[in-house]
Design a protein around this motif. Structure first.
Motif, PDB file in Angstrom:
ATOM      1  N   PRO A  44       0.804  -1.228   0.000  1.00 58.47           N
ATOM      2  CA  PRO A  44       0.000   0.000   0.000  1.00 58.47           C
ATOM      3  C   PRO A  44       0.836   1.278   0.000  1.00 58.47           C
ATOM      4  O   PRO A  44       0.504   2.233  -0.686  1.00 58.47           O
ATOM      5  CB  PRO A  44      -0.861  -0.106   1.263  1.00 58.47           C
ATOM      6  CG  PRO A  44      -0.385  -1.294   2.005  1.00 58.47           C
ATOM      7  CD  PRO A  44       0.497  -2.097   1.120  1.00 58.47           C
ATOM      8  N   ARG A  45       1.927   1.292   0.746  1.00 53.19           N
ATOM      9  CA  ARG A  45       2.791   2.480   0.754  1.00 53.19           C
ATOM     10  C   ARG A  45       3.415   2.669  -0.624  1.00 53.19           C
ATOM     11  O   ARG A  45       3.571   3.781  -1.117  1.00 53.19           O
ATOM     12  CB  ARG A  45       3.872   2.369   1.818  1.00 53.19           C
ATOM     13  CG  ARG A  45       4.660   3.656   1.994  1.00 53.19           C
ATOM     14  CD  ARG A  45       5.745   3.553   3.050  1.00 53.19           C
ATOM     15  NE  ARG A  45       5.277   3.272   4.385  1.00 53.19           N
ATOM     16  CZ  ARG A  45       4.876   4.195   5.266  1.00 53.19           C
ATOM     17  NH1 ARG A  45       4.874   5.462   4.922  1.00 53.19           N
ATOM     18  NH2 ARG A  45       4.485   3.844   6.468  1.00 53.19           N
ATOM     19  N   GLY A  46       3.771   1.564  -1.277  1.00 54.77           N
ATOM     20  CA  GLY A  46       4.330   1.636  -2.624  1.00 54.77           C
ATOM     21  C   GLY A  46       3.345   2.223  -3.615  1.00 54.77           C
ATOM     22  O   GLY A  46       3.700   3.079  -4.430  1.00 54.77           O
ATOM     23  N   LEU A  47       2.096   1.773  -3.553  1.00 58.04           N
ATOM     24  CA  LEU A  47       1.073   2.310  -4.459  1.00 58.04           C
ATOM     25  C   LEU A  47       0.852   3.794  -4.201  1.00 58.04           C
ATOM     26  O   LEU A  47       0.768   4.587  -5.147  1.00 58.04           O
ATOM     27  CB  LEU A  47      -0.238   1.536  -4.322  1.00 58.04           C
ATOM     28  CG  LEU A  47      -1.379   2.054  -5.200  1.00 58.04           C
ATOM     29  CD1 LEU A  47      -1.023   1.973  -6.678  1.00 58.04           C
ATOM     30  CD2 LEU A  47      -2.669   1.288  -4.912  1.00 58.04           C
ATOM     31  N   LYS A  48       0.772   4.170  -2.939  1.00 58.64           N
ATOM     32  CA  LYS A  48       0.580   5.585  -2.598  1.00 58.64           C
ATOM     33  C   LYS A  48       1.714   6.435  -3.179  1.00 58.64           C
ATOM     34  O   LYS A  48       1.491   7.490  -3.765  1.00 58.64           O
ATOM     35  CB  LYS A  48       0.518   5.733  -1.074  1.00 58.64           C
ATOM     36  CG  LYS A  48       0.327   7.144  -0.585  1.00 58.64           C
ATOM     37  CD  LYS A  48       0.295   7.169   0.935  1.00 58.64           C
ATOM     38  CE  LYS A  48       0.316   8.574   1.470  1.00 58.64           C
ATOM     39  NZ  LYS A  48       0.445   8.609   2.924  1.00 58.64           N
ATOM     40  N   ARG A  49       2.963   5.952  -3.048  1.00 60.02           N
ATOM     41  CA  ARG A  49       4.116   6.692  -3.567  1.00 60.02           C
ATOM     42  C   ARG A  49       4.082   6.751  -5.091  1.00 60.02           C
ATOM     43  O   ARG A  49       4.369   7.784  -5.693  1.00 60.02           O
ATOM     44  CB  ARG A  49       5.407   6.042  -3.070  1.00 60.02           C
ATOM     45  CG  ARG A  49       6.638   6.842  -3.390  1.00 60.02           C
ATOM     46  CD  ARG A  49       7.829   6.390  -2.586  1.00 60.02           C
ATOM     47  NE  ARG A  49       7.619   6.754  -1.186  1.00 60.02           N
ATOM     48  CZ  ARG A  49       8.284   6.194  -0.172  1.00 60.02           C
ATOM     49  NH1 ARG A  49       9.174   5.273  -0.380  1.00 60.02           N
ATOM     50  NH2 ARG A  49       8.040   6.583   1.061  1.00 60.02           N
ATOM     51  N   LEU A  50       3.723   5.634  -5.743  1.00 58.38           N
ATOM     52  CA  LEU A  50       3.616   5.614  -7.206  1.00 58.38           C
ATOM     53  C   LEU A  50       2.607   6.665  -7.679  1.00 58.38           C
ATOM     54  O   LEU A  50       2.882   7.398  -8.636  1.00 58.38           O
ATOM     55  CB  LEU A  50       3.175   4.240  -7.689  1.00 58.38           C
ATOM     56  CG  LEU A  50       4.225   3.129  -7.688  1.00 58.38           C
ATOM     57  CD1 LEU A  50       3.555   1.783  -7.886  1.00 58.38           C
ATOM     58  CD2 LEU A  50       5.278   3.380  -8.746  1.00 58.38           C
ATOM     59  N   LYS A  51       1.462   6.719  -7.025  1.00 61.31           N
ATOM     60  CA  LYS A  51       0.431   7.686  -7.426  1.00 61.31           C
ATOM     61  C   LYS A  51       0.879   9.115  -7.149  1.00 61.31           C
ATOM     62  O   LYS A  51       0.681   9.995  -7.994  1.00 61.31           O
ATOM     63  CB  LYS A  51      -0.885   7.377  -6.696  1.00 61.31           C
ATOM     64  CG  LYS A  51      -1.569   6.153  -7.242  1.00 61.31           C
ATOM     65  CD  LYS A  51      -2.895   5.934  -6.577  1.00 61.31           C
ATOM     66  CE  LYS A  51      -3.657   4.783  -7.217  1.00 61.31           C
ATOM     67  NZ  LYS A  51      -4.977   4.591  -6.621  1.00 61.31           N
ATOM     68  N   ARG A  52       1.495   9.354  -5.985  1.00 61.69           N
ATOM     69  CA  ARG A  52       1.945  10.701  -5.648  1.00 61.69           C
ATOM     70  C   ARG A  52       2.963  11.213  -6.656  1.00 61.69           C
ATOM     71  O   ARG A  52       2.975  12.394  -7.005  1.00 61.69           O
ATOM     72  CB  ARG A  52       2.537  10.710  -4.229  1.00 61.69           C
ATOM     73  CG  ARG A  52       3.018  12.088  -3.775  1.00 61.69           C
ATOM     74  CD  ARG A  52       3.444  12.128  -2.322  1.00 61.69           C
ATOM     75  NE  ARG A  52       4.348  11.075  -1.902  1.00 61.69           N
ATOM     76  CZ  ARG A  52       5.679  11.079  -2.099  1.00 61.69           C
ATOM     77  NH1 ARG A  52       6.241  12.053  -2.743  1.00 61.69           N
ATOM     78  NH2 ARG A  52       6.412  10.084  -1.649  1.00 61.69           N
TER      79      ARG A  52
END
Length: 188
Positions: free
Chosen positions: A175-183
């Motif tokens: 989840p942290r990876g996805l959040k960073r990818l989107k940001r």
């Protein structure tokens, strides 16, 4: 301090100074480095280093995941650290072994540096058949780009299947990876 730990310390310090969010501070990993634990050995407790690959389609809409036999869930390809010139090469080797891809390129975000996209220390249950007790994986995650039309071959010893998923599936995996990818505008 071993050459491995010196390289790891530099990478972790740079990550914490430049990439980590305010709630990321990796206390067990940094303590184990300070204590000079053999973090390149899967026999080291309470944790040891793993590397993994977040594989993205060129347009950032899909991610390639493996169905892990032991954990019985979809995950990004990865595994225990194996000696390599760089940590990202260890992650790429895992991706190649588990998916059948041939040398997926490191994502441009890395700037050709041995710079983890994410460092995720997480608990794993261990494996009784190997005499492993529950422990931590200090996972250095790297981004790679792969063509969804590339042929895939699952490594059947550890992987039940390999398949492309919508990038939103990373919410259940990293989840942290996805959040960073989107940001960063790297995933759609």
């Amino acid at each position: 301090m071993s050459e491995f730990l010196s390289r790891l310390r530099a990478i972790v310090e740079t990550y914490l100074a430049h990439e980590a969010e305010s709630d990321e501070w990796l206390p067990v990993l940094t303590w184990q480095i300070d204590q000079q634990h053999a973090l390149d050995s899967r026999d080291t407790y309470p944790g040891h280093v793993t590397t993994s690959a977040i594989l993205l389609s060129p347009d950032g809409t899909e991610t390639l995941l493996i169905d892990h036999k032991t954990l019985k869930r979809w995950l990004q390809p990865g595994g225990h650290y194996e000696p390599a010139e760089t940590f990202w090469l260890s992650a790429r080797r895992e991706a190649e072994e588990e998916t059948g891809l041939s040398a997926p390129p490191l994502h441009p975000w890395h700037g050709k540096a041995d710079r983890p996209f994410l460092i995720d220390s997480h608990a794993v249950p261990g494996k009784a058949s190997r005499g492993e007790r529950p422990h931590l994986h200090h996972d250095l995650q790297f981004l790679f780009v792969a063509d969804p039309a590339s042929p895939l071959v699952a490594q059947l010893e550890e992987v039940s299947a390999v398949r492309w998923h919508e990038v939103a599936t990373l919410e259940e995996v990293t989840p942290r990876g996805l959040k960073r990818l989107k940001r960063l505008g790297l995933a759609k």
